[in-house]
Design a protein around this motif. Structure first.
Motif, PDB file in Angstrom:
ATOM      1  N   GLN A  91       1.098  -1.605   0.500  1.00 36.34           N
ATOM      2  CA  GLN A  91      -0.205   0.139  -0.407  1.00 36.34           C
ATOM      3  C   GLN A  91       1.012   1.384  -0.425  1.00 36.34           C
ATOM      4  O   GLN A  91       1.888   1.588   0.753  1.00 36.34           O
ATOM      5  N   LEU A  92       0.143   2.433  -0.629  1.00 39.15           N
ATOM      6  CA  LEU A  92       1.286   3.824  -0.628  1.00 39.15           C
ATOM      7  C   LEU A  92       0.167   4.683  -1.015  1.00 39.15           C
ATOM      8  O   LEU A  92      -0.856   4.793  -1.234  1.00 39.15           O
ATOM      9  N   ARG A  93       0.824   5.319   0.132  1.00 42.45           N
ATOM     10  CA  ARG A  93      -0.160   7.013   0.905  1.00 42.45           C
ATOM     11  C   ARG A  93       0.383   7.777   0.883  1.00 42.45           C
ATOM     12  O   ARG A  93       1.253   7.968   1.284  1.00 42.45           O
ATOM     13  N   ILE A  94      -0.395   8.696  -0.162  1.00 42.20           N
ATOM     14  CA  ILE A  94       0.553  10.250  -1.590  1.00 42.20           C
ATOM     15  C   ILE A  94      -0.734  11.406  -0.749  1.00 42.20           C
ATOM     16  O   ILE A  94      -1.816  10.315  -1.114  1.00 42.20           O
ATOM     17  N   SER A  95      -0.639  12.204  -0.317  1.00 43.21           N
ATOM     18  CA  SER A  95      -1.537  12.968  -0.285  1.00 43.21           C
ATOM     19  C   SER A  95      -0.839  14.409  -1.088  1.00 43.21           C
ATOM     20  O   SER A  95       0.176  14.249  -1.319  1.00 43.21           O
ATOM     21  N   TYR A  96      -2.000  14.884  -1.374  1.00 43.51           N
ATOM     22  CA  TYR A  96      -1.201  16.064  -2.593  1.00 43.51           C
ATOM     23  C   TYR A  96      -2.797  16.977  -2.493  1.00 43.51           C
ATOM     24  O   TYR A  96      -3.613  16.451  -1.703  1.00 43.51           O
ATOM     25  N   SER A  97      -2.851  18.610  -2.617  1.00 43.18           N
ATOM     26  CA  SER A  97      -2.715  19.835  -2.712  1.00 43.18           C
ATOM     27  C   SER A  97      -3.683  19.898  -3.657  1.00 43.18           C
ATOM     28  O   SER A  97      -3.234  19.676  -4.946  1.00 43.18           O
ATOM     29  N   PHE A  98      -4.473  20.458  -3.796  1.00 44.95           N
ATOM     30  CA  PHE A  98      -6.159  20.885  -4.305  1.00 44.95           C
ATOM     31  C   PHE A  98      -5.532  21.206  -6.124  1.00 44.95           C
ATOM     32  O   PHE A  98      -3.887  22.125  -5.726  1.00 44.95           O
ATOM     33  N   ILE A 186      -8.530  38.787  -6.392  1.00 52.54           N
ATOM     34  CA  ILE A 186      -8.730  36.482  -6.491  1.00 52.54           C
ATOM     35  C   ILE A 186      -7.508  35.941  -6.232  1.00 52.54           C
ATOM     36  O   ILE A 186      -6.331  36.177  -7.952  1.00 52.54           O
ATOM     37  N   ILE A 187      -6.807  35.255  -5.338  1.00 50.98           N
ATOM     38  CA  ILE A 187      -6.475  34.212  -5.292  1.00 50.98           C
ATOM     39  C   ILE A 187      -6.172  33.380  -5.831  1.00 50.98           C
ATOM     40  O   ILE A 187      -7.099  32.741  -4.150  1.00 50.98           O
ATOM     41  N   ALA A 188      -6.052  32.872  -6.618  1.00 50.30           N
ATOM     42  CA  ALA A 188      -7.103  31.556  -7.333  1.00 50.30           C
ATOM     43  C   ALA A 188      -5.439  29.455  -6.632  1.00 50.30           C
ATOM     44  O   ALA A 188      -5.564  28.586  -7.492  1.00 50.30           O
ATOM     45  N   ASN A 189      -4.902  30.036  -5.758  1.00 48.51           N
ATOM     46  CA  ASN A 189      -3.871  29.184  -5.492  1.00 48.51           C
ATOM     47  C   ASN A 189      -4.635  28.695  -3.626  1.00 48.51           C
ATOM     48  O   ASN A 189      -4.937  29.622  -2.918  1.00 48.51           O
ATOM     49  N   ASP A 190      -3.799  27.741  -2.956  1.00 49.48           N
ATOM     50  CA  ASP A 190      -3.638  27.165  -2.077  1.00 49.48           C
ATOM     51  C   ASP A 190      -2.532  27.299  -1.115  1.00 49.48           C
ATOM     52  O   ASP A 190      -2.244  27.121   0.215  1.00 49.48           O
ATOM     53  N   HIS A 214     -10.536  33.505  -1.809  1.00 47.77           N
ATOM     54  CA  HIS A 214      -8.790  32.738  -2.125  1.00 47.77           C
ATOM     55  C   HIS A 214     -10.052  30.996  -2.328  1.00 47.77           C
ATOM     56  O   HIS A 214     -11.226  30.941  -2.366  1.00 47.77           O
ATOM     57  N   THR A 215      -9.402  30.594  -3.434  1.00 46.82           N
ATOM     58  CA  THR A 215     -10.339  28.872  -4.347  1.00 46.82           C
ATOM     59  C   THR A 215      -9.182  28.431  -5.324  1.00 46.82           C
ATOM     60  O   THR A 215      -8.315  29.623  -5.906  1.00 46.82           O
ATOM     61  N   VAL A 216      -9.516  27.590  -5.294  1.00 47.79           N
ATOM     62  CA  VAL A 216      -8.740  26.861  -6.054  1.00 47.79           C
ATOM     63  C   VAL A 216      -9.706  25.749  -6.732  1.00 47.79           C
ATOM     64  O   VAL A 216      -9.997  24.624  -7.883  1.00 47.79           O
ATOM     65  N   ASP A 217     -11.394  26.411  -7.101  1.00 52.03           N
ATOM     66  CA  ASP A 217     -12.165  26.223  -7.814  1.00 52.03           C
ATOM     67  C   ASP A 217     -12.502  26.513  -9.157  1.00 52.03           C
ATOM     68  O   ASP A 217     -12.509  28.261  -9.352  1.00 52.03           O
ATOM     69  N   MET A 218     -12.301  26.075 -10.147  1.00 52.33           N
ATOM     70  CA  MET A 218     -11.567  26.612 -11.877  1.00 52.33           C
ATOM     71  C   MET A 218     -13.002  27.657 -12.184  1.00 52.33           C
ATOM     72  O   MET A 218     -12.629  28.330 -12.869  1.00 52.33           O
ATOM     73  N   GLN A 222     -13.601  31.112 -13.556  1.00 55.55           N
ATOM     74  CA  GLN A 222     -14.507  31.355 -14.734  1.00 55.55           C
ATOM     75  C   GLN A 222     -15.641  32.224 -14.613  1.00 55.55           C
ATOM     76  O   GLN A 222     -15.150  33.361 -15.329  1.00 55.55           O
ATOM     77  N   LYS A 223     -16.163  31.944 -14.262  1.00 53.05           N
ATOM     78  CA  LYS A 223     -17.736  32.679 -13.614  1.00 53.05           C
ATOM     79  C   LYS A 223     -17.512  34.309 -13.180  1.00 53.05           C
ATOM     80  O   LYS A 223     -17.612  34.427 -13.911  1.00 53.05           O
ATOM     81  N   LEU A 224     -16.680  34.284 -12.264  1.00 52.48           N
ATOM     82  CA  LEU A 224     -16.078  35.271 -11.863  1.00 52.48           C
ATOM     83  C   LEU A 224     -15.194  36.569 -12.064  1.00 52.48           C
ATOM     84  O   LEU A 224     -15.342  37.565 -12.956  1.00 52.48           O
ATOM     85  N   LEU A 225     -14.720  35.937 -13.398  1.00 54.20           N
ATOM     86  CA  LEU A 225     -14.002  37.153 -14.683  1.00 54.20           C
ATOM     87  C   LEU A 225     -14.802  36.741 -15.113  1.00 54.20           C
ATOM     88  O   LEU A 225     -15.043  38.139 -16.221  1.00 54.20           O
TER      89      LEU A 225
END
Length: 286
Positions: A91-98, A186-190, A214-218, A222-225
């Motif tokens: 088993q490999l367990r890997i975390s990743y950011s948004f 808009i800061i578009a990263n975490d 602040h959001t990572v939801d592309m 897109q909507k806000l732009l």
């Protein structure tokens, strides 16, 4: 004392907040409270005290965490090795950011097709969450951006690109921080390190600004732009994925960059299947 009680205690100790810990453990606050009470009853000692800032560990709680963490890690390692020796699936367990894994899924899939004896578990979280997972051995590897304070975690960079500003304005030339005076941002990263770097420069130059979100939801970006007069700060690689006739400006400050890499625990050398995976994907040893 059972493994579930220990897991609940560890997470509450790290977060110091009953609500946040319960959310991450996917149990109710009442369930978490009962679990901690049962552990305290078994140990015949109080592990936490409640104060204005949340849950504060007692001296006994601090001692218990410090002594149990390495034992828990050893037990997890023994379990994994026993499973492999017995012919079970590794088993490999890997975390990743948004958003950090968008370019790597195909590589992971290709590796797993060649290694059908491996179960890969991916956990999506924030950059801070990635560092906590690695530091506390909930994941051996995390795919994330460079964090502001690495502490007990080692970071190895695999990719960098400039941070840019996307808007509907057609201004030419490089962008200065002063150009963002009074703008909706808009800061578009975490990535905490980049948020901190950006805000510190605005403050140092006495620039008044307004963070819209602040959001990572592309999709939201897109909507806000399309509906708001706003300026989006994000890595160039993400900006190029936006659909629409938007204008990308690069910053005069060439040090304002996005850096993606792998986090591992300091003092822990990758070995076995983890090292094999990293070498396959990213030439880890080079």
């Amino acid at each position: 004392m059972d493994e579930k009680q220990l897991k609940n205690f560890m997470r509450l100790y790290e977060l110091r907040n009953m609500h946040k810990a319960a959310e991450e453990l996917f149990i109710s606050q009442q369930g978490l409270s009962k679990s901690i009470q049962a552990l305290e009853k078994d140990l015949r000692v109080q592990l936490f005290e409640r104060d204005n800032n949340g849950m504060r560990p007692t001296l006994a709680g601090d001692y218990f965490f410090q002594k149990m963490m390495p034992l828990r890690n050893q037990i997890m390692q023994v379990r994994k090795n026993t499973r492999i020796i017995g012919g079970g699936r590794a088993q490999l367990r890997i975390s990743y950011s948004f958003g950090s894994m968008q370019n790597f899924y195909e590589r992971f899939s290709s590796y797993l097709k060649q290694h059908k004896d491996i179960d890969l578990y991916l956990a999506e979280t924030t950059d801070h969450g990635c560092y906590l997972d690695v530091e506390n051995s909930r994941a051996s590897i995390a795919v994330c951006s460079r964090f502001a304070n690495e502490g007990a975690v080692n970071f190895k960079s695999i990719y960098t690109c400039p941070m840019v500003c996307v808007s509907n304005n057609k201004n030419e030339g490089l962008l200065s921080y002063k150009d963002l005076e009074g703008k909706q941002i808009i800061i578009a990263n975490d990535e905490y390190a980049y948020n901190k770097y950006f805000k510190e420069h605005l403050l140092n130059e006495n620039i008044e600004y307004h963070i819209l979100v602040h959001t990572v939801d592309m999709i939201l970006i897109q909507k806000l732009l399309s509906t708001e007069d706003c300026h989006v700060i994000l890595p160039e690689s993400q900006a190029l994925q936006l659909k629409g006739n938007y204008h990308i400006q690069y910053f005069e400050d060439s040090s304002f960059r996005y850096e993606l890499g792998f986090a591992t625990k300091n003092g822990v050398q990758l070995s076995g299947i983890y090292k094999d995976l990293m070498n396959y994907l990213f030439n880890w040893d080079r």
